[in-house]
Structure formats: structure tokens, C-alpha cells
Design an enzyme around this catalytic site. Structure first.
Site, short mmCIF file in Angstrom:
data_model
loop_
_atom_site.label_atom_id
_atom_site.label_comp_id
_atom_site.label_asym_id
_atom_site.label_seq_id
_atom_site.Cartn_x
_atom_site.Cartn_y
_atom_site.Cartn_z
N SER A 18 55.86 18.01 60.70
CA SER A 18 55.53 17.65 59.31
C SER A 18 55.66 18.88 58.43
O SER A 18 55.13 19.93 58.76
CB SER A 18 54.08 17.18 59.18
N HIS B 161 58.79 12.53 58.61
CA HIS B 161 59.38 12.64 59.94
C HIS B 161 60.69 11.85 59.91
O HIS B 161 60.69 10.63 60.07
CB HIS B 161 58.46 12.05 61.01
N HIS C 207 55.00 10.93 67.97
CA HIS C 207 53.63 11.37 68.30
C HIS C 207 52.95 10.40 69.25
O HIS C 207 53.23 9.20 69.24
CB HIS C 207 52.79 11.46 67.02
N TYR D 233 50.01 9.31 68.98
CA TYR D 233 49.20 8.33 68.24
C TYR D 233 49.99 7.11 67.80
O TYR D 233 49.42 6.12 67.36
CB TYR D 233 48.50 8.98 67.03
N GLU D 234 51.32 7.17 67.93
CA GLU D 234 52.12 5.98 67.59
C GLU D 234 51.90 4.86 68.60
O GLU D 234 52.28 3.71 68.34
CB GLU D 234 53.60 6.36 67.47
N ALA E 288 52.63 21.16 61.64
CA ALA E 288 51.64 21.43 60.60
C ALA E 288 50.28 21.23 61.26
O ALA E 288 50.13 20.37 62.12
CB ALA E 288 51.82 20.49 59.43
N MET F 102 48.07 17.27 66.22
CA MET F 102 48.29 16.05 67.02
C MET F 102 49.66 16.06 67.72
O MET F 102 50.21 15.00 68.01
CB MET F 102 48.22 14.81 66.12
N SER F 103 50.19 17.24 67.98
CA SER F 103 51.54 17.28 68.56
C SER F 103 51.68 18.48 69.49
O SER F 103 50.69 19.09 69.90
CB SER F 103 52.59 17.33 67.44
N ASN G 241 45.88 22.85 55.93
CA ASN G 241 44.54 22.48 55.44
C ASN G 241 43.49 23.11 56.36
O ASN G 241 43.74 23.31 57.54
CB ASN G 241 44.37 20.95 55.45
N HIS H 157 47.61 13.38 54.17
CA HIS H 157 48.93 13.71 54.69
C HIS H 157 49.86 14.23 53.59
O HIS H 157 50.77 15.02 53.83
CB HIS H 157 49.53 12.48 55.37
I1 8IG Z 1 48.72 18.98 58.88
O1 8IG Z 1 43.14 18.99 60.36
C1 8IG Z 1 47.25 18.57 60.03
N1 8IG Z 1 47.41 17.95 61.19
N2 8IG Z 1 44.16 16.83 64.26
N3 8IG Z 1 43.63 17.92 62.29
C2 8IG Z 1 44.54 17.35 63.12
N4 8IG Z 1 45.84 17.31 62.84
C3 8IG Z 1 46.21 17.85 61.69
C4 8IG Z 1 45.33 18.45 60.79
C5 8IG Z 1 43.96 18.48 61.11
N5 8IG Z 1 46.02 18.89 59.75
#
Ligand code: 8IG
Length: 271
Positions: free
Chosen positions: A37, A69, A92, A94-95, A122, A210-211, A234, A246
């Protein structure tokens, strides 16, 4: 016969690599880069595009599910003459399609000759006291809290050095002073609770996302050297006032694309 296309994921990756060679006209690739991302705009700096195809042209790849993506694969010739394979987006966990599609790109790249895998993402920052939004951090190690693993059976792969020390040193020749940190991966798709973020800090994590971790494991299994870079977009939940979204991830990516592209181009030039 099973109907599961991933029943033999290594054979599927071999088929995908064969299709990739004929679609791009490139016989063997040296390096693969997975653009997470916010990283997609940085891809343009890496070299001259030789060919670009939708991932769905190759066996085993599913359409992109997330904004930012792109779900395309680009073959690039770098200034130093290397053949780079760039994944513009990733699948990912989570998909909900399981772990095989998540690592299929890395496995395909390795079957297509790749010996170096650059994984970008990211991430949330767990140390706002020392991190800035828009900062790129080298991944020194990971904590896999996804509950998944791309390997099964008695595959006791050593993970002492998932993220190559040699490659991190090489990046620092280009970008002295670049920080490094431990990346903690959750399955998602929710962001963390503030309590989970505090747990991650206590665990010794520096970034959360998450990746990356499953792809890194698959790359190590395949014998490739791995470089991981997180773009902090963030602070983790509860570390500052605002909730996470996002859209701000994509905005930070656009704002830093030129800088990240230059960094990757220089790094790939040194491989
Ligand atoms: I960009 O704060 C991004 N991806 N798990 N937590 C998780 N995934 C993220 C975050 C976050 N920021």
C-alpha cells in the site's frame, strides 16, 4: 484429482513462472519487488518497463481486492542491466482465501529465477516518540501473529536471519542512518485495539501491519535473500488521538513516492 488449484503450490508456481516468461519475453529475473500500500507509485523509478500484465493472466493469481493494490505485474530492466519483477499490489491473508495466494507471487518469482526479494509495506508505527509519518524503516526481524504459516509438514526452516543483514548494510550505504525495527504482523482486517498496540510495544515491536511475514518465510524457504522495508503511515491505535483510515495510507504513499522510488532504484542498482 483435487479441484484445489493450490493442492501442489510449487507446481502451480512453476506453471505461473512459465506463463510469466512467455508473457514478458524475459527468460530469467534477478530480483522481485512487492509494492505494498502506498508504494505502487514508487515503482516507476526502478527502471524501464519491458512488459506489464494483470496478475490474473498467470495461473494461481486472484484479482486485487483492495484500493491501492493494483494487481499487476511489471517486468523492468534496471539501469544496471538487472531484470526486475515488480508486483504492483499483493494478496493479503485477510482477504480470506488462505495462505497459498498470499505467497504465490514470491514462489512464482523464485521459480522465474529470482534470488533477491524486496518486500515493501505500509505500517503503523509503534514508537511515535522516535518515528515520523512518511519514514521508511528497514525490517530487521518479525513477529508472526497472523496465526498462519505458508509451510506445512516437518519443514523446520531456520528463521534466525529472515531479513538479510547484508542487504540492510547495502541499503545503509545508500541511505545512511535509516532506522531498522521489528515488524509485527496480524491477520487483520481490523486495525489493533490500543491494548494490542501496547502488547506489541511490550513484545519489542516497532511497526505493525498485515502483510510481509508470510511472503518472507516463503522466500526463505525458496532460498532467496530478503529485504523488507516499512513505510510508517500512521501511529498505532491509541498512541495519538485520531482513528486510522486507509485513505491516509495512500496519501502518505503518494507524498513519499519519489523518495521511496529513488531509494529502491539505488538499492536495486547495488544488488
Ligand atoms: I498502513 O496501524 C497500516 N497498516 N495492523 N495496523 C495494522 N496494519 C496497518 C496499520 C496499523 N497501518
Amino acid at each position: 484429482m483435487s479441484n484445489d488449484p493450490y493442492a501442489d503450490p510449487y507446481a502451480l508456481a512453476t506453471d505461473a513462472a512459465t506463463a510469466l516468461r512467455s508473457a514478458t519475453g524475459v527468460d530469467s529475473f534477478d530480483v522481485a519487488l512487492v509494492m505494498g500500500s502506498g508504494w505502487v507509485p514508487a515503482a516507476d523509478a526502478i527502471g524501464e518497463t519491458v512488459a506489464e500484465i494483470p496478475v490474473t493472466d498467470l495461473p494461481g493469481f486472484t484479482p486485487a481486492a483492495v484500493a491501492g493494490h493494483a494487481g499487476r505485474i511489471r517486468a523492468v530492466r534496471t539501469a544496471s542491466g538487472a531484470n526486475a519483477l515488480i508486483f504492483l499490489g499483493r494478496t493479503h491473508l485477510y482477504e480470506g482465501r488462505g495462505v497459498e495466494p498470499v505467497v504465490h507471487g514470491v514462489r512464482t518469482a523464485i521459480k522465474a529465477g529470482v534470488r533477491t526479494v524486496v518486500l515493501t509495506n505500509a505500517a503503523g508505527g509503534l514508537r511515535p516518540e522516535t518515528q515520523r509519518v512518511g519514514e521508511a524503516i528497514l525490517i530487521s526481524d518479525h513477529i508472526n501473529l497472523t496465526g498462519a504459516n505458508p509451510l506445512s509438514g516437518a519443514t523446520f526452516i531456520d528463521l534466525t536471519e529472515v531479513y538479510s543483514r547484508r542487504l540492510r548494510t547495502l541499503v545503509r550505504e545508500v541511505e545512511p542512518g535509516m532506522a531498522e525495527g521489528v515488524y509485527i504482523a496480524f491477520r487483520g482486517p481490523t486495525y489493533e485495539t490500543p491494548a494490542e498496540i501496547q502488547m506489541c510495544r511490550g513484545f519489542g515491536g516497532d511497526m505493525v501491519g498485515m502483510s510481509t511475514v508470510l511472503e518472507a518465510i516463503a522466500a526463505r524457504e525458496g532460498g532467496a535473500e530478503v529485504l523488507g522495508i516499512s513505510l510508517v503511515t500512521n501511529p498505532g491505535a491509541g498512541l495519538v488521538g485520531e482513528p486510522l483510515n486507509h485513505q491516509e495510507v495512500l496519501e502518505v504513499g503518494r507524498a513519499t513516492a519519489t523518495r521511496m522510488g529513488d531509494l529502491l532504484a539505488k538499492v536495486v542498482g547495488k544488488l
